[in-house]
Design an enzyme around this catalytic site. Sequence first.
Site, PDB file in Angstrom:
ATOM      1  CB  ALA A 190      -1.002   0.029   1.146  1.00 19.26           C
ATOM      2  CB  ALA A 191       4.423   2.053  -0.536  1.00 16.80           C
ATOM      3  N   GLY A 192       2.085   2.562  -2.556  1.00 20.89           N
ATOM      4  CA  GLY A 192       1.582   3.274  -3.735  1.00 20.89           C
ATOM      5  C   GLY A 192       0.252   3.959  -3.435  1.00 20.89           C
ATOM      6  CG  ASP A 193      -3.076   1.643  -2.391  1.00 20.24           C
ATOM      7  OD1 ASP A 193      -3.172   1.768  -3.627  1.00 20.24           O
ATOM      8  OD2 ASP A 193      -3.211   0.555  -1.807  1.00 20.24           O
TER       9      ASP A 193
HETATM   10  P1  ATP Z   1       2.379  -1.128  -3.592  1.00 24.82           P
HETATM   11  O1  ATP Z   1       1.904  -1.811  -4.830  1.00 24.82           O
HETATM   12  O2  ATP Z   1       3.284  -1.990  -2.738  1.00 24.82           O
HETATM   13  O3  ATP Z   1       1.301  -0.459  -2.832  1.00 24.82           O
HETATM   14  P2  ATP Z   1       3.641   0.578  -5.456  1.00 24.82           P
HETATM   15  O4  ATP Z   1       4.533  -0.416  -6.140  1.00 24.82           O
HETATM   16  O5  ATP Z   1       2.405   1.005  -6.141  1.00 24.82           O
HETATM   17  O6  ATP Z   1       3.323   0.078  -4.003  1.00 24.82           O
HETATM   18  P3  ATP Z   1       6.008   2.060  -5.003  1.00 24.82           P
HETATM   19  O7  ATP Z   1       6.517   2.705  -6.211  1.00 24.82           O
HETATM   20  O8  ATP Z   1       6.684   0.813  -4.522  1.00 24.82           O
HETATM   21  O9  ATP Z   1       4.451   1.879  -5.168  1.00 24.82           O
HETATM   22  O10 ATP Z   1       6.027   3.065  -3.783  1.00 24.82           O
HETATM   23  C1  ATP Z   1       5.269   4.262  -3.763  1.00 24.82           C
HETATM   24  C2  ATP Z   1       6.088   5.352  -3.162  1.00 24.82           C
HETATM   25  O11 ATP Z   1       6.476   4.992  -1.821  1.00 24.82           O
HETATM   26  C3  ATP Z   1       7.398   5.626  -3.913  1.00 24.82           C
HETATM   27  O12 ATP Z   1       7.170   6.484  -5.005  1.00 24.82           O
HETATM   28  C4  ATP Z   1       8.223   6.261  -2.793  1.00 24.82           C
HETATM   29  O13 ATP Z   1       7.846   7.601  -2.606  1.00 24.82           O
HETATM   30  C5  ATP Z   1       7.795   5.451  -1.559  1.00 24.82           C
HETATM   31  N1  ATP Z   1       8.667   4.284  -1.360  1.00 24.82           N
HETATM   32  C6  ATP Z   1       8.501   3.037  -1.834  1.00 24.82           C
HETATM   33  N2  ATP Z   1       9.518   2.225  -1.470  1.00 24.82           N
HETATM   34  C7  ATP Z   1      10.350   2.997  -0.732  1.00 24.82           C
HETATM   35  C8  ATP Z   1      11.592   2.755  -0.052  1.00 24.82           C
HETATM   36  N3  ATP Z   1      12.192   1.556  -0.076  1.00 24.82           N
HETATM   37  N4  ATP Z   1      12.165   3.782   0.612  1.00 24.82           N
HETATM   38  C9  ATP Z   1      11.585   5.013   0.648  1.00 24.82           C
HETATM   39  N5  ATP Z   1      10.409   5.297   0.028  1.00 24.82           N
HETATM   40  C10 ATP Z   1       9.807   4.311  -0.652  1.00 24.82           C
HETATM   41  O1  RIB Z   2      -2.178  -1.710  -2.944  1.00 26.17           O
HETATM   42  C1  RIB Z   2      -2.225  -2.643  -1.896  1.00 26.17           C
HETATM   43  C2  RIB Z   2      -3.515  -3.427  -1.965  1.00 26.17           C
HETATM   44  O2  RIB Z   2      -3.517  -4.195  -3.146  1.00 26.17           O
HETATM   45  C3  RIB Z   2      -3.700  -4.419  -0.830  1.00 26.17           C
HETATM   46  O3  RIB Z   2      -4.331  -3.862   0.289  1.00 26.17           O
HETATM   47  C4  RIB Z   2      -4.504  -5.529  -1.488  1.00 26.17           C
HETATM   48  O4  RIB Z   2      -5.842  -5.587  -1.062  1.00 26.17           O
HETATM   49  C5  RIB Z   2      -4.428  -5.262  -2.999  1.00 26.17           C
HETATM   50  O5  RIB Z   2      -5.614  -4.821  -3.481  1.00 26.17           O
END
Ligand code: ATP
Ligand code: RIB
Length: 305
Positions: free
Chosen positions: A250-253
């Site tokens: 959920a970092a992306g969310d």
């Molecule tokens: P997820 O699918 O796991 O929810 P995501 O792949 O959509 O995440 P990421 O690009 O991995 O999104 O992460 C979103 C944001 O979180 C990045 O743009 C950055 O700002 C921050 N982030 C992610 N990983 C790290 C890290 N290892 N250290 C610091 N910031 C991070």
């Molecule tokens: O972005 C993270 C989410 O992706 C998780 O909470 C999971 O439910 C999936 O939808």
Amino acid sequence: MFSNFHTAVVGSINMDMILRMNKVPDAGENLLGTSYGYANGGKGANQAVGLARLGAPTKLIGKVADDENGRKLLKNLQGNNIDISGVSTKGSQTGLAAIILDANGNNRIVVYEGANAEIDADEAASQITDDLDLLLLQFETSEDVVIKCVNTAVSKGITTVVDCGPAKEFNLENMQGATIITPNESETKALTGIYPDSEESILEASQILMTRSKAEYIVLKLGSRGCSVWDGNKLTLLPAYKSNVVDTTAAGDCFTAAMALEYLRSGDILSACDMGNKAGSISVSRMGADASMPDVSDILNFNKN
Ligand code: ATP
Ligand code: RIB
């Protein structure tokens, strides 16, 4: 800071089953996990919690079933002050995500869509009212829902932010003029055929995404490398803040919600992406999906390392 903005999210609501292990198994391999648990998730619900934690009045438009997971998830959303009057409980089965998490905090996720795939596009679009300042969407509902809702919001002049997760091909040509399109690395590859691992490939992918979607800004989420912004003229790379990573789920969310709200407040895409990087960095340092979302004081107290 954000309490004057009326926001809504159209998206998925899942129960996340998280299984932790030292190393993820290869095909045919059978390994022991170290612990497991359940958490509130779904990209739509996570982004709604991300907005609400930052103080914005937030409505979620989605679907669960009238089952145990559906009831638990709705209770959690209400506890986060989210308006759930737009969530139907008439789905066949509430969505479920099976998440395996290795010792470095990297995840692999399989989602059973259930009720999320049963959201009716017209019903969802009819809830996008003129008073909204911001609408967030993801790709964890049907393509029809995303297209109808984006086009409705854009025609009403609502700031519209599309998070392109999970990774899939998508007819961006049918969804024109969003304010910001924001895929992560694998979503960028699925949409453009280009993995954004260099400045040249980031630029090329961003240009393709803008040409196809006619969005105002393309923001690529680049994990531990931070993010990039393409405004049609200039590419800017914003490095991530250092973080003690325990769970990237959920970092992306979290990034999308914080970035969208700050863009609404400031109208400045670079300040918005800086806020997204701060929020993302906080999120990866905490366990869970919606549980990892920062509040305003976390952001204001955030120290650059
Ligand atoms: P997820 O699918 O796991 O929810 P995501 O792949 O959509 O995440 P990421 O690009 O991995 O999104 O992460 C979103 C944001 O979180 C990045 O743009 C950055 O700002 C921050 N982030 C992610 N990983 C790290 C890290 N290892 N250290 C610091 N910031 C991070
Ligand atoms: O972005 C993270 C989410 O992706 C998780 O909470 C999971 O439910 C999936 O939808």
